[in-house]
Design a protein around this motif. Structure first.
Motif, PDB file in Angstrom:
ATOM      1  N   ARG A  16       0.836  -0.971   0.227  1.00  0.00           N
ATOM      2  CA  ARG A  16      -0.811  -0.226  -0.094  1.00  0.00           C
ATOM      3  C   ARG A  16       0.303   1.514   0.321  1.00  0.00           C
ATOM      4  O   ARG A  16       0.505   1.973  -0.743  1.00  0.00           O
ATOM      5  N   ASN A 169      -6.803  -0.912  -1.077  1.00  0.00           N
ATOM      6  CA  ASN A 169      -5.660  -1.353  -1.325  1.00  0.00           C
ATOM      7  C   ASN A 169      -5.892  -1.801  -2.507  1.00  0.00           C
ATOM      8  O   ASN A 169      -5.138  -3.739  -2.224  1.00  0.00           O
ATOM      9  N   ASN A 278      -5.598  -6.804   1.286  1.00  0.00           N
ATOM     10  CA  ASN A 278      -5.057  -7.373  -0.174  1.00  0.00           C
ATOM     11  C   ASN A 278      -5.102  -8.169  -1.007  1.00  0.00           C
ATOM     12  O   ASN A 278      -5.286  -7.988  -2.215  1.00  0.00           O
ATOM     13  N   TRP A 347      -5.798  -1.499  -9.010  1.00  0.00           N
ATOM     14  CA  TRP A 347      -4.568   0.631  -8.083  1.00  0.00           C
ATOM     15  C   TRP A 347      -5.698   1.208  -9.079  1.00  0.00           C
ATOM     16  O   TRP A 347      -5.784   2.763  -8.909  1.00  0.00           O
TER      17      TRP A 347
END
Length: 372
Positions: A16, A169, A278, A347
């Motif tokens: 992260r 994340n 995650n 992301w």
């Protein structure tokens, strides 16, 4: 603007923090990251400067105190009026807050979890200490980020504050593996810290009821030896493999080969219950179906995208049955749903929120500097 990012870990596997810093670095921010040597001092490369504070303490509670003081001194030295401070989690917040006040510069706090509700602190005296700190500072934080909707809702309702910005994340978007190979035996994967409340011991026991499969555990942690002994006690050395701590690039290669990925945390605190680990989105980006705990954020992923199963208990036979459902359906049957999920849970869909926030913070600071 210069951004000083600080976190209580050795930086090596904190994806992260690395993704945040890379996003900001690639958009012309001057990034510097400050971690520490708790858990080792491994070599690593980053496109921006980083350093690790050397901790002499051998016990975690003393290491926290040592880190607070040393981080305060480092930030005080490095920060100027063109700096934005970025504190990761509650254990880095106090020194950042103090320096932000002394220097008159902005602070962004990113709470990766509900620190005061982690299993390692719940029902212990240290929980009271961390709660006092969080309660004292949280209403004074102007720029507050957290990692999922359930966390944001908890902070908002518990402290009666403005809802934090949610930046999940997720990994960067990746192409599907070119060749899916049928594994014989099948590979069941857990990646992450080897700690209690992660369901690892329950899965080891469940391997007694799953044939033609191996359980691969990628990571390290305080319960490694205990779980190795459990594996030996149950005569499962041929079915349970401990892969050790892996660099993120190597871990991705391992993940791509799995038939099912596990995120089966136990309900030992609100931080776990509301979590969206995650590893789930890592599995999805590798186009690997999942078996997860029936916790709000995890259940939402499985129900919305149909990428696996969730468990309703950690009883080993129940766990084995859920894993076998996914194995029997086969990874290929989940590929269409995994492909949809991988395009959305990435992301690239979170990064714009970071840039919007930092543009706002930098603009506000520039105005303050101009006025002075």
């Amino acid at each position: 603007m210069k951004i000083l990012v600080s976190v209580f870990n050795n930086l090596y596997t904190d994806q992260r923090v690395e993704k945040f810093c890379k996003t900001l670095h690639e958009n012309a921010y001057q990034i510097e990251v400050i971690g520490n040597n708790w858990g080792g001092n491994p070599e690593m490369k980053r496109p921006y400067p980083f350093s690790r504070i050397s901790l002499q303490s051998k016990k975690l509670r003393f290491a926290y105190l040592e880190f607070q003081w040393k981080l305060f001194l480092v930030l005080l030295k490095k920060a100027d009026r063109n700096t934005i401070l970025h504190a990761n989690d509650l254990d880095a917040l106090l020194p950042n807050y103090l320096v932000s006040k002394i220097k008159g510069i902005p602070l962004v706090w990113d709470s990766h979890e509900i620190f005061t509700e982690m299993p390692t602190v719940t029902n212990r005296w240290v929980q009271h200490v961390w709660r006092l700190l969080e309660n004292a500072l949280i209403r004074k934080i102007k720029y507050f980020i957290t990692a999922n909707d359930s966390y944001a809702n908890w902070f908002e309702s518990t402290y009666k504050i403005k809802r934090p910005i949610v930046i999940r994340n997720f990994p960067q978007k990746s192409d599907p593996p070119k060749n899916f190979v049928e594994n014989h035996p099948k590979i069941i994967l857990y990646q992450g810290t080897i700690n209690y409340s992660r369901g690892i011991d329950k899965m080891i026991e469940a391997m007694q009821f799953i044939e033609n499969s191996e359980f691969h555990i990628a990571g390290r942690g305080p319960f490694l030896e205990e779980y190795q002994q459990l594996t030996k006690k149950l005569n499962l050395e041929n079915k349970v493999k401990f892969l050790g701590n892996l660099h993120p690039d190597d871990l991705r290669k391992i993940t791509e080969k799995a038939d099912v990925g596990l995120s089966i945390e136990e309900n030992k605190g609100l931080s776990y219950y509301y979590s969206l680990p995650n590893k789930i989105s890592d599995y999805i980006q590798a186009r690997v179906p999942v078996v997860v705990s029936k916790f709000p954020e995890m259940q939402k992923i499985v129900e919305n995208y149909h990428v696996g199963e969730f468990i309703t208990s950690h009883e080993p036979k129940h766990l084995a049955e859920k894993v076998k459902i996914v194995l029997e359906k086969g990874r290929s049957s989940y590929l269409p749903q995994l492909e949809i999920a991988s395009q959305e849970l990435c992301w690239e869909n979170e990064a714009p929120k970071i840039l919007e926030l930092y543009e706002r913070v930098a603009s506000a600071q520039a105005i303050q500097i101009y006025k002075k």
